[in-house]
Design a protein around this motif. Sequence first.
Motif, PDB file in Angstrom:
ATOM      1  N   ALA A  64     -53.038  36.942  28.975  1.00 46.65           N
ATOM      2  CA  ALA A  64     -53.161  35.709  29.761  1.00 46.65           C
ATOM      3  C   ALA A  64     -53.059  36.043  31.249  1.00 46.65           C
ATOM      4  O   ALA A  64     -53.838  35.530  32.070  1.00 46.65           O
ATOM      5  CB  ALA A  64     -52.093  34.710  29.350  1.00 46.65           C
ATOM      6  N   GLU A  65     -52.112  36.916  31.607  1.00 46.45           N
ATOM      7  CA  GLU A  65     -51.941  37.316  33.008  1.00 46.45           C
ATOM      8  C   GLU A  65     -53.166  38.056  33.540  1.00 46.45           C
ATOM      9  O   GLU A  65     -53.482  37.964  34.718  1.00 46.45           O
ATOM     10  CB  GLU A  65     -50.684  38.175  33.160  1.00 46.45           C
ATOM     11  N   ALA A  66     -53.863  38.780  32.651  1.00 43.95           N
ATOM     12  CA  ALA A  66     -55.066  39.514  33.045  1.00 43.95           C
ATOM     13  C   ALA A  66     -56.298  38.616  33.085  1.00 43.95           C
ATOM     14  O   ALA A  66     -57.382  39.059  33.461  1.00 43.95           O
ATOM     15  CB  ALA A  66     -55.305  40.683  32.088  1.00 43.95           C
ATOM     16  N   GLY A  67     -56.141  37.357  32.686  1.00 43.51           N
ATOM     17  CA  GLY A  67     -57.260  36.422  32.727  1.00 43.51           C
ATOM     18  C   GLY A  67     -58.224  36.533  31.554  1.00 43.51           C
ATOM     19  O   GLY A  67     -59.338  36.036  31.626  1.00 43.51           O
ATOM     20  N   LEU A  68     -57.780  37.182  30.471  1.00 50.09           N
ATOM     21  CA  LEU A  68     -58.643  37.347  29.306  1.00 50.09           C
ATOM     22  C   LEU A  68     -58.599  36.140  28.369  1.00 50.09           C
ATOM     23  O   LEU A  68     -59.558  35.882  27.650  1.00 50.09           O
ATOM     24  CB  LEU A  68     -58.257  38.609  28.532  1.00 50.09           C
ATOM     25  N   ILE A  69     -57.470  35.453  28.385  1.00 51.64           N
ATOM     26  CA  ILE A  69     -57.294  34.259  27.548  1.00 51.64           C
ATOM     27  C   ILE A  69     -56.648  33.159  28.373  1.00 51.64           C
ATOM     28  O   ILE A  69     -56.052  33.420  29.415  1.00 51.64           O
ATOM     29  CB  ILE A  69     -56.417  34.534  26.302  1.00 51.64           C
ATOM     30  N   VAL A  70     -56.780  31.946  27.865  1.00 55.60           N
ATOM     31  CA  VAL A  70     -56.100  30.794  28.450  1.00 55.60           C
ATOM     32  C   VAL A  70     -55.308  30.153  27.325  1.00 55.60           C
ATOM     33  O   VAL A  70     -55.813  29.996  26.211  1.00 55.60           O
ATOM     34  CB  VAL A  70     -57.114  29.774  29.033  1.00 55.60           C
ATOM     35  N   ILE A  71     -54.056  29.817  27.626  1.00 50.60           N
ATOM     36  CA  ILE A  71     -53.208  29.134  26.659  1.00 50.60           C
ATOM     37  C   ILE A  71     -52.932  27.740  27.192  1.00 50.60           C
ATOM     38  O   ILE A  71     -52.333  27.588  28.252  1.00 50.60           O
ATOM     39  CB  ILE A  71     -51.887  29.898  26.419  1.00 50.60           C
ATOM     40  N   ASN A  72     -53.419  26.727  26.480  1.00 47.59           N
ATOM     41  CA  ASN A  72     -53.285  25.333  26.902  1.00 47.59           C
ATOM     42  C   ASN A  72     -52.498  24.538  25.872  1.00 47.59           C
ATOM     43  O   ASN A  72     -52.417  24.952  24.708  1.00 47.59           O
ATOM     44  CB  ASN A  72     -54.676  24.688  27.063  1.00 47.59           C
ATOM     45  N   GLY A  74     -51.799  22.044  22.978  1.00 52.22           N
ATOM     46  CA  GLY A  74     -52.646  21.683  21.851  1.00 52.22           C
ATOM     47  C   GLY A  74     -52.774  20.181  21.704  1.00 52.22           C
ATOM     48  O   GLY A  74     -52.412  19.412  22.601  1.00 52.22           O
ATOM     49  N   GLU A  75     -53.278  19.774  20.542  1.00 58.59           N
ATOM     50  CA  GLU A  75     -53.492  18.355  20.285  1.00 58.59           C
ATOM     51  C   GLU A  75     -52.184  17.578  20.228  1.00 58.59           C
ATOM     52  O   GLU A  75     -52.146  16.411  20.576  1.00 58.59           O
ATOM     53  CB  GLU A  75     -54.298  18.174  19.000  1.00 58.59           C
ATOM     54  N   ASP A  76     -51.133  18.233  19.753  1.00 63.94           N
ATOM     55  CA  ASP A  76     -49.825  17.576  19.835  1.00 63.94           C
ATOM     56  C   ASP A  76     -48.926  18.416  20.731  1.00 63.94           C
ATOM     57  O   ASP A  76     -49.198  19.584  20.990  1.00 63.94           O
ATOM     58  CB  ASP A  76     -49.246  17.280  18.441  1.00 63.94           C
ATOM     59  N   SER A  77     -47.894  17.838  21.231  1.00 60.76           N
ATOM     60  CA  SER A  77     -47.079  18.480  22.269  1.00 60.76           C
ATOM     61  C   SER A  77     -46.349  19.731  21.782  1.00 60.76           C
ATOM     62  O   SER A  77     -45.861  20.504  22.590  1.00 60.76           O
ATOM     63  CB  SER A  77     -46.062  17.473  22.819  1.00 60.76           C
ATOM     64  N   ARG A  78     -46.291  19.939  20.472  1.00 58.79           N
ATOM     65  CA  ARG A  78     -45.578  21.104  19.947  1.00 58.79           C
ATOM     66  C   ARG A  78     -46.475  22.329  19.792  1.00 58.79           C
ATOM     67  O   ARG A  78     -45.991  23.404  19.474  1.00 58.79           O
ATOM     68  CB  ARG A  78     -44.957  20.774  18.583  1.00 58.79           C
ATOM     69  N   THR A  79     -47.766  22.172  20.002  1.00 53.19           N
ATOM     70  CA  THR A  79     -48.675  23.289  19.789  1.00 53.19           C
ATOM     71  C   THR A  79     -49.316  23.749  21.097  1.00 53.19           C
ATOM     72  O   THR A  79     -49.382  22.995  22.062  1.00 53.19           O
ATOM     73  CB  THR A  79     -49.809  22.910  18.801  1.00 53.19           C
ATOM     74  N   ARG A  80     -49.761  24.996  21.080  1.00 55.78           N
ATOM     75  CA  ARG A  80     -50.518  25.554  22.197  1.00 55.78           C
ATOM     76  C   ARG A  80     -51.750  26.228  21.624  1.00 55.78           C
ATOM     77  O   ARG A  80     -51.685  26.909  20.605  1.00 55.78           O
ATOM     78  CB  ARG A  80     -49.667  26.543  22.994  1.00 55.78           C
ATOM     79  N   GLU A  81     -52.880  26.021  22.295  1.00 52.58           N
ATOM     80  CA  GLU A  81     -54.145  26.587  21.835  1.00 52.58           C
ATOM     81  C   GLU A  81     -54.598  27.717  22.754  1.00 52.58           C
ATOM     82  O   GLU A  81     -54.459  27.642  23.967  1.00 52.58           O
ATOM     83  CB  GLU A  81     -55.224  25.511  21.788  1.00 52.58           C
ATOM     84  N   ILE A  82     -55.175  28.715  22.122  1.00 50.16           N
ATOM     85  CA  ILE A  82     -55.641  29.896  22.845  1.00 50.16           C
ATOM     86  C   ILE A  82     -57.166  29.920  22.816  1.00 50.16           C
ATOM     87  O   ILE A  82     -57.768  29.709  21.763  1.00 50.16           O
ATOM     88  CB  ILE A  82     -55.145  31.192  22.173  1.00 50.16           C
TER      89      ILE A  82
END
Length: 130
Positions: A64-72, A74-82
């Motif tokens: 993520a720091e290298a800009g290869l992926i983005v972590i946002n 998710g659809e509910d507040s407990r999840t994060r999508e890559i």
Amino acid sequence: MNIRRASRAVTQFYDEVLQPSGLTIAQLGLLRHIELAEKITISALAKMIRIDRTTLNRNLKPMAEAGLIVINPGEDSRTREITLTEEGKVAVTNAWKLWGEAQVSLKEYLGEEDLTKLIQLLSKLEALVP
């Protein structure tokens, strides 16, 4: 112990081949799973690759720091999508070509029959933990 030593040797082999791409075999594996899924939650990715979420988060952070992926979120507040960034897609494409070269080398080294047998045995070992 033989399996662990062989695992380290194989990892070192792939890491050396992939070095020009700037990715390790572990990073390529993660990025490739993300690429194929297009968008995936951290929990789903952890389950897919059989790794705990804490370790996965630690492994995703440098990418993520290298800009290869983005972590946002998710659809509910407990999840994060890559998702892969454009830079991540380019990195995967470049590394995947090198991975293909490594595969050819391994096939030449082991031979078709032994490689097929190895893949079967590795699948059997992987099934030890459902």
